[in-house]
Design a protein around this motif. Structure first.
Motif, mmCIF file in Angstrom:
data_model
loop_
_atom_site.group_PDB
_atom_site.id
_atom_site.type_symbol
_atom_site.label_atom_id
_atom_site.label_comp_id
_atom_site.label_asym_id
_atom_site.label_seq_id
_atom_site.Cartn_x
_atom_site.Cartn_y
_atom_site.Cartn_z
ATOM 1 N N VAL A 343 43.517 32.005 28.565
ATOM 2 C CA VAL A 343 42.256 31.473 29.094
ATOM 3 C C VAL A 343 41.166 31.506 28.031
ATOM 4 N N ARG A 344 41.179 32.504 27.178
ATOM 5 C CA ARG A 344 40.175 32.580 26.122
ATOM 6 C C ARG A 344 40.413 31.521 25.054
ATOM 7 N N ALA A 345 41.667 31.341 24.674
ATOM 8 C CA ALA A 345 41.970 30.336 23.650
ATOM 9 C C ALA A 345 41.638 28.934 24.148
ATOM 10 N N THR A 346 41.917 28.665 25.420
ATOM 11 C CA THR A 346 41.626 27.345 25.982
ATOM 12 C C THR A 346 40.131 27.081 25.981
ATOM 13 N N LEU A 347 39.335 28.056 26.443
ATOM 14 C CA LEU A 347 37.887 27.864 26.472
ATOM 15 C C LEU A 347 37.323 27.760 25.061
ATOM 16 N N HIS A 348 37.816 28.580 24.160
ATOM 17 C CA HIS A 348 37.357 28.533 22.765
ATOM 18 C C HIS A 348 37.562 27.140 22.178
ATOM 19 N N ASP A 349 38.698 26.534 22.496
ATOM 20 C CA ASP A 349 38.977 25.185 22.005
ATOM 21 C C ASP A 349 38.093 24.146 22.699
ATOM 22 N N ASN A 350 37.874 24.307 23.997
ATOM 23 C CA ASN A 350 37.125 23.304 24.761
ATOM 24 C C ASN A 350 35.658 23.209 24.372
ATOM 25 N N ILE A 351 35.080 24.283 23.869
ATOM 26 C CA ILE A 351 33.643 24.234 23.563
ATOM 27 C C ILE A 351 33.367 23.716 22.157
ATOM 28 N N GLY A 352 34.394 23.356 21.435
ATOM 29 C CA GLY A 352 34.213 22.673 20.158
ATOM 30 C C GLY A 352 33.370 23.468 19.185
ATOM 31 N N PRO A 353 32.339 22.846 18.595
ATOM 32 C CA PRO A 353 31.567 23.526 17.553
ATOM 33 C C PRO A 353 30.775 24.735 18.052
ATOM 34 N N GLN A 354 30.537 24.826 19.367
ATOM 35 C CA GLN A 354 29.815 25.995 19.864
ATOM 36 C C GLN A 354 30.646 27.273 19.773
ATOM 37 N N ALA A 355 31.954 27.132 19.591
ATOM 38 C CA ALA A 355 32.802 28.313 19.421
ATOM 39 C C ALA A 355 32.374 29.117 18.196
ATOM 40 N N ALA A 356 31.909 28.427 17.159
ATOM 41 C CA ALA A 356 31.468 29.129 15.950
ATOM 42 C C ALA A 356 30.252 30.003 16.251
ATOM 43 N N ILE A 357 29.396 29.550 17.179
ATOM 44 C CA ILE A 357 28.217 30.331 17.535
ATOM 45 C C ILE A 357 28.623 31.556 18.343
ATOM 46 N N CYS A 358 29.516 31.364 19.290
ATOM 47 C CA CYS A 358 30.033 32.498 20.072
ATOM 48 C C CYS A 358 30.651 33.539 19.149
ATOM 49 N N ASP A 359 31.488 33.102 18.227
ATOM 50 C CA ASP A 359 32.138 34.026 17.301
ATOM 51 C C ASP A 359 31.115 34.740 16.422
ATOM 52 N N ALA A 360 30.101 34.010 15.980
ATOM 53 C CA ALA A 360 29.103 34.592 15.083
ATOM 54 C C ALA A 360 28.247 35.642 15.797
ATOM 55 N N ILE A 361 27.919 35.405 17.073
ATOM 56 C CA ILE A 361 27.147 36.391 17.834
ATOM 57 C C ILE A 361 27.924 37.691 17.940
ATOM 58 N N ARG A 362 29.188 37.593 18.336
ATOM 59 C CA ARG A 362 29.975 38.809 18.537
ATOM 60 C C ARG A 362 30.199 39.542 17.220
ATOM 61 N N ALA A 363 30.378 38.781 16.140
ATOM 62 C CA ALA A 363 30.601 39.411 14.835
ATOM 63 C C ALA A 363 29.346 40.099 14.313
ATOM 64 N N ALA A 364 28.177 39.521 14.596
ATOM 65 C CA ALA A 364 26.929 40.067 14.056
ATOM 66 C C ALA A 364 26.425 41.266 14.849
ATOM 67 N N LEU A 365 26.756 41.325 16.141
ATOM 68 C CA LEU A 365 26.224 42.390 16.984
ATOM 69 C C LEU A 365 27.061 43.656 16.863
ATOM 70 N N PRO A 366 26.411 44.813 16.887
ATOM 71 C CA PRO A 366 27.182 46.046 17.035
ATOM 72 C C PRO A 366 27.794 46.096 18.429
ATOM 73 N N ARG A 367 28.685 47.021 18.619
ATOM 74 C CA ARG A 367 29.394 47.082 19.907
ATOM 75 C C ARG A 367 28.429 47.317 21.069
ATOM 76 N N GLU A 368 27.387 48.093 20.852
ATOM 77 C CA GLU A 368 26.376 48.336 21.881
ATOM 78 C C GLU A 368 25.140 47.505 21.555
ATOM 79 N N ALA A 369 25.018 46.375 22.199
ATOM 80 C CA ALA A 369 23.872 45.482 22.009
ATOM 81 C C ALA A 369 23.755 44.607 23.239
ATOM 82 N N VAL A 370 22.533 44.257 23.603
ATOM 83 C CA VAL A 370 22.297 43.471 24.804
ATOM 84 C C VAL A 370 22.434 41.983 24.497
ATOM 85 N N VAL A 371 23.120 41.273 25.388
ATOM 86 C CA VAL A 371 23.145 39.812 25.348
ATOM 87 C C VAL A 371 22.526 39.323 26.654
ATOM 88 N N ALA A 372 21.296 38.815 26.561
ATOM 89 C CA ALA A 372 20.586 38.292 27.728
ATOM 90 C C ALA A 372 20.728 36.775 27.737
#
Length: 541
Positions: A343-372
């Motif tokens: 389910v994650r791979a399918t959604l990652h593919d479906n959102i096209g270029p926005q997947a890079a933004i999702c990946d970049a947010i998770r990579a930049a944030l420490p494990r304990e950080a708020v996403v509002a």
């Protein structure tokens, strides 16, 4: 104990409650309260009363405690009502204190400045608890009763209206002892019957809602003992960290999620109310062998039949169910992990270029950080699902679905957790609802990255109209030059216009020790593979 004013009493009560930051707007009808809070604690002057409640709400969510908002009477209290509805829908603990006209004129209907008809009735309609301060001797008791009501599970907002003459008066505060409310618990026979069903499960699925976030240890133990799949509502995300191999997550209505539920033989649901958008308007099929745990007795069996309805606190009930747990059949847990990955791979593919933004947010944030997150396409399509959450306190979003609340929530969360970065995902349409809070952001300067996804209007509704209608109505909006706007507010500005910009831009913004406005230019970035539309039914001829 004696206090010179109601403001001094309020500060003392807030300190008892562990609150050091209050959000609000100053007024002639709350001046003694604001002055005392600003002198002794931290008063954050937001630009709209709705944002005061949103910020207080998220402050409480991010800390796992109580938030406080101060508003004026009449129109000011009315402006707060929509955000109180959000706190009520999400069961989050907010102490909302609003001014009121002088006691002498209260309810007289003579048009006293800031007066409104039956303000208490309005507050009662949008709050879990509402009360009026009747005298200077009763204010401490009224405030503590309200805080207690807000904090008692399931939580919610508690509103107190305080006549301004009584705010200025000297206060006599008398200590009040509260008896602990009884926590409901299922009987032994009910529990044993549910336990027998759980023990028989060969292909178990657990569904965690917001109520499960108060039973994290017990839920993790149950997952380990059973090898079950964990499906979540949006509110239940992070109850078990979402990188756990058994956490399918908020994907119940996907084809793979539906297939998993169809093959499950026992379902255990914990503190979820099966919202329409998470069950395909209640069309999602669930196993008939259903154990439901909820602290809200009215929720049991309300949406889906629950032959084993256990009324009680999730932590206590799960603790008692754990001895009945048996391991799933061979291969089930491996299938759960495969579904999680699919389910994650399918959604990652479906959102096209926005997947890079999702990946970049998770990579930049420490494990304990708020996403509002505001209610916008990136949130609804991937922010509420694909962007892993590791703690429910990090998962801040408007559960009631109202647009425009994301920035206020982000400010509250960022000030609650100053040692960790906060990211806010918003759309240009939602941000415009409370654009003035950019000035609050500039003034308070929290460690907050505001990602504004600019598609020139209300993209969700535009996609719906493009799919179902031959014209657009009300969805294409004028959008500011966000670089100029940021400059005017004294905010740093960055821009993402291609997938390769995501990692360096978001890393730079998150590493900053203050706020940054990041515009995501969706026209330049390019579309998703499949335009997102919400799970709302449109009647067709």
């Amino acid at each position: 104990m004696r206090y010179d004013t109601g403001g001094d009493l309020l500060v003392a009560v807030l300190r008892e409650l562990g609150i050091d930051t209050v959000f609000g707007i100053v007024s002639v009808h709350n001046l003694p309260l604001v002055e005392a809070v600003d002198r002794e604690l931290r008063f954050v002057p937001v630009r709209h009363e709705a944002s005061a409640v949103n910020a207080a709400d998220a402050y409480g969510r991010a800390r796992g405690t109580l938030g406080c908002a101060l508003t004026s009477t009449g129109t000011g209290a009315g402006n707060a009502a929509g955000s109180l509805i959000e706190a009520l829908a999400s069961g989050t603990s907010v102490l909302h204190i609003t001014g009121q006209v002088e006691s002498e004129f209260l309810g007289s209907g003579r048009g006293f400045i800031h007066e409104t008809k039956d303000q208490l009735g309005m507050l009662t309609a949008v709050s879990k608890h509402a009360a009026t301060v009747p005298s200077a001797d009763a204010a401490g008791r009224i405030l503590r009763e309200a805080a207690r009501a807000a904090l008692t599970a399931p939580g919610g907002p508690a509103s107190v209206e305080w006549p301004v003459d009584l705010q200025y008066a000297a206060q006599t505060d008398t200590a009040v002892e509260f008896t602990e409310a009884a926590v409901p618990a299922p009987g032994e026979d009910e529990l044993a019957a549910a336990g027998a069903l759980l023990a028989s499960a060969e292909r178990p699925v657990i569904w965690a809602g917001g109520g499960a976030t108060r039973a994290r240890t017990q839920l993790a133990d149950l997952l380990a003992a059973t090898g079950a799949a964990l499906v979540t509502s949006n509110s239940g995300r992070g109850a078990v960290p979402e990188d756990h191999p058994q956490v399918v997550g908020n994907f119940a209505t996907t084809p793979a999620g539906r297939a998993l539920l169809a093959d499950a033989d026992v379902l255990l649901t914990i503190g979820t109310h099966f919202r329409s958008n998470e069950t395909a308007d209640y069309g999602l099929g669930l196993p008939a062998a259903h154990i439901q745990i909820d602290l809200d007795a009215d929720a049991l069996g309300r949406v889906y039949p629950a032959p084993h309805a256990l009324h009680g606190d999730a932590a206590g009930v799960l603790e008692r169910l754990l001895p009945y747990a048996k391991r799933a059949e061979p291969g089930w847990t491996a299938r759960v992990t495969a579904v999680r990955d699919e389910v994650r791979a399918t959604l990652h593919d479906n959102i096209g270029p926005q997947a890079a933004i999702c990946d970049a947010i998770r990579a930049a944030l420490p494990r304990e950080a708020v996403v509002a997150r505001d209610v916008t396409i990136p949130s609804s399509s991937w922010g509420n699902r694909l962007l892993d959450m590791y703690d429910p306190r990090d998962n801040v979003f408007p559960r009631g679905g109202g647009i425009g609340q994301g920035l206020g929530m982000g400010i509250g969360a960022a000030l609650a957790r100053p040692d960790a970065p906060t990211v806010v995902i918003a759309g240009d349409g939602g941000l415009a609802v409370h654009l003035g809070e950019l000035l609050t952001l500039a003034q308070e300067r929290p460690r907050l990255t505001l990602l504004v996804f600019n598609d020139g209007g209300y993209g969700v509704l535009r996609n719906m109209q493009d799919r179902h209608s031959d014209r657009r109505s009300g969805v294409d909006l004028a959008t500011p030059d966000f670089e100029l706007l940021a400059r005017a507010c004294g905010l740093p500005y960055l821009r993402i216009a291609a997938a390769e910009h995501a990692e360096p831009v978001i890393s730079e913004a998150v590493a900053s020790d203050g706020p940054t406005l990041v515009e995501v230019d969706l026209a330049a970035l390019g579309p998703m593979k499949n335009p997102f539309t919400p799970p709302v039914k449109i009647p067709t001829a």
